[in-house]
Design a protein around this motif. Structure first.
Motif, PDB file in Angstrom:
ATOM      1  N   ASN A  39       0.812  -1.221   0.000  1.00  0.00           N
ATOM      2  CA  ASN A  39       0.000   0.000   0.000  1.00  0.00           C
ATOM      3  C   ASN A  39       0.848   1.275   0.000  1.00  0.00           C
ATOM      4  N   GLY A  40       1.915   1.261  -0.765  1.00  0.00           N
ATOM      5  CA  GLY A  40       2.781   2.426  -0.857  1.00  0.00           C
ATOM      6  C   GLY A  40       3.709   2.611   0.326  1.00  0.00           C
ATOM      7  N   GLN A  41       3.721   1.677   1.267  1.00  0.00           N
ATOM      8  CA  GLN A  41       4.612   1.736   2.422  1.00  0.00           C
ATOM      9  C   GLN A  41       5.790   0.795   2.188  1.00  0.00           C
ATOM     10  N   PHE A  42       6.981   1.287   2.498  1.00  0.00           N
ATOM     11  CA  PHE A  42       8.203   0.494   2.363  1.00  0.00           C
ATOM     12  C   PHE A  42       8.553  -0.057   3.740  1.00  0.00           C
ATOM     13  N   GLU A  69       8.421   0.697   9.044  1.00  0.00           N
ATOM     14  CA  GLU A  69       8.223   1.474   7.821  1.00  0.00           C
ATOM     15  C   GLU A  69       9.393   2.435   7.664  1.00  0.00           C
ATOM     16  N   VAL A  70       9.946   2.498   6.439  1.00  0.00           N
ATOM     17  CA  VAL A  70      11.071   3.377   6.134  1.00  0.00           C
ATOM     18  C   VAL A  70      10.768   4.138   4.839  1.00  0.00           C
ATOM     19  N   SER A  71      11.597   5.115   4.546  1.00  0.00           N
ATOM     20  CA  SER A  71      11.428   5.863   3.298  1.00  0.00           C
ATOM     21  C   SER A  71      11.901   5.003   2.122  1.00  0.00           C
ATOM     22  N   GLN A  72      11.522   5.396   0.926  1.00  0.00           N
ATOM     23  CA  GLN A  72      11.926   4.653  -0.267  1.00  0.00           C
ATOM     24  C   GLN A  72      13.443   4.696  -0.446  1.00  0.00           C
ATOM     25  N   ASP A  73      14.072   5.821  -0.132  1.00  0.00           N
ATOM     26  CA  ASP A  73      15.533   5.921  -0.251  1.00  0.00           C
ATOM     27  C   ASP A  73      16.234   4.941   0.690  1.00  0.00           C
ATOM     28  N   TYR A  75      14.878   2.227   1.975  1.00  0.00           N
ATOM     29  CA  TYR A  75      14.500   0.898   1.494  1.00  0.00           C
ATOM     30  C   TYR A  75      15.447   0.432   0.379  1.00  0.00           C
ATOM     31  N   ASN A  76      15.737   1.331  -0.551  1.00  0.00           N
ATOM     32  CA  ASN A  76      16.599   0.982  -1.675  1.00  0.00           C
ATOM     33  C   ASN A  76      18.073   0.870  -1.284  1.00  0.00           C
ATOM     34  N   ALA A  77      18.467   1.469  -0.175  1.00  0.00           N
ATOM     35  CA  ALA A  77      19.872   1.476   0.237  1.00  0.00           C
ATOM     36  C   ALA A  77      20.294   0.203   0.971  1.00  0.00           C
ATOM     37  N   TYR A  78      19.340  -0.604   1.424  1.00  0.00           N
ATOM     38  CA  TYR A  78      19.654  -1.801   2.214  1.00  0.00           C
ATOM     39  C   TYR A  78      19.207  -3.063   1.493  1.00  0.00           C
ATOM     40  N   GLU A  79      19.936  -4.148   1.755  1.00  0.00           N
ATOM     41  CA  GLU A  79      19.643  -5.455   1.171  1.00  0.00           C
ATOM     42  C   GLU A  79      19.291  -6.441   2.286  1.00  0.00           C
ATOM     43  N   LEU A  80      18.727  -7.580   1.905  1.00  0.00           N
ATOM     44  CA  LEU A  80      18.451  -8.640   2.870  1.00  0.00           C
ATOM     45  C   LEU A  80      19.752  -9.054   3.551  1.00  0.00           C
ATOM     46  N   GLY A  81      19.698  -9.246   4.853  1.00  0.00           N
ATOM     47  CA  GLY A  81      20.877  -9.641   5.610  1.00  0.00           C
ATOM     48  C   GLY A  81      21.661  -8.472   6.196  1.00  0.00           C
ATOM     49  N   ASP A  82      21.356  -7.245   5.742  1.00  0.00           N
ATOM     50  CA  ASP A  82      22.030  -6.064   6.291  1.00  0.00           C
ATOM     51  C   ASP A  82      21.517  -5.769   7.693  1.00  0.00           C
ATOM     52  N   ARG A  83      22.360  -5.127   8.509  1.00  0.00           N
ATOM     53  CA  ARG A  83      21.937  -4.639   9.817  1.00  0.00           C
ATOM     54  C   ARG A  83      21.402  -3.241   9.643  1.00  0.00           C
ATOM     55  N   TYR A  84      20.249  -2.951  10.240  1.00  0.00           N
ATOM     56  CA  TYR A  84      19.649  -1.621  10.182  1.00  0.00           C
ATOM     57  C   TYR A  84      19.443  -1.130  11.608  1.00  0.00           C
ATOM     58  N   CYS A  85      19.888   0.083  11.887  1.00  0.00           N
ATOM     59  CA  CYS A  85      19.750   0.667  13.220  1.00  0.00           C
ATOM     60  C   CYS A  85      18.853   1.893  13.146  1.00  0.00           C
TER      61      CYS A  85
END
Length: 87
Positions: A39-42, A69-73, A75-85
């Motif tokens: 629904n347009g949410q990343f 939920e994150v911004s599209q930018d 969302y596009n900057a991270y891949e599966l398996g990456d750590r996100y803080c």
């Protein structure tokens, strides 16, 4: 007077050290196990434990701890398996 200046300098250096190196304790980090657009949410779907992987034999392994939920930018900057803080 000189002793007070040294104490102030030591206190300042100690405070600076704490601010620079202790701030990460307040952050929450997780491993991205799935990325979804709905629904347009990343969304990042993740787990706090690094050793969890999804498995066909045991569907509870890899169960998501986080749906964020994150911004599209972002969302596009991270891949599966990456750590996100996040804060």
């Amino acid at each position: 007077m000189i002793i007070k200046k040294k104490r102030i300098k030591k206190t300042f250096v100690l405070c600076l050290f704490c601010v620079l190196f202790c701030c990460d304790v307040d952050r929450d980090c997780f491993t991205i196990i799935q990325k979804t657009v709905s629904n347009g949410q990343f969304l990042f779907i993740g787990t706090f434990e690094d050793n969890q992987n999804t498995s066909d034999e045991d569907p509870t392994i890899g169960f998501a701890d986080v749906n964020l939920e994150v911004s599209q930018d972002v969302y596009n900057a991270y891949e599966l398996g990456d750590r996100y803080c996040y804060q």
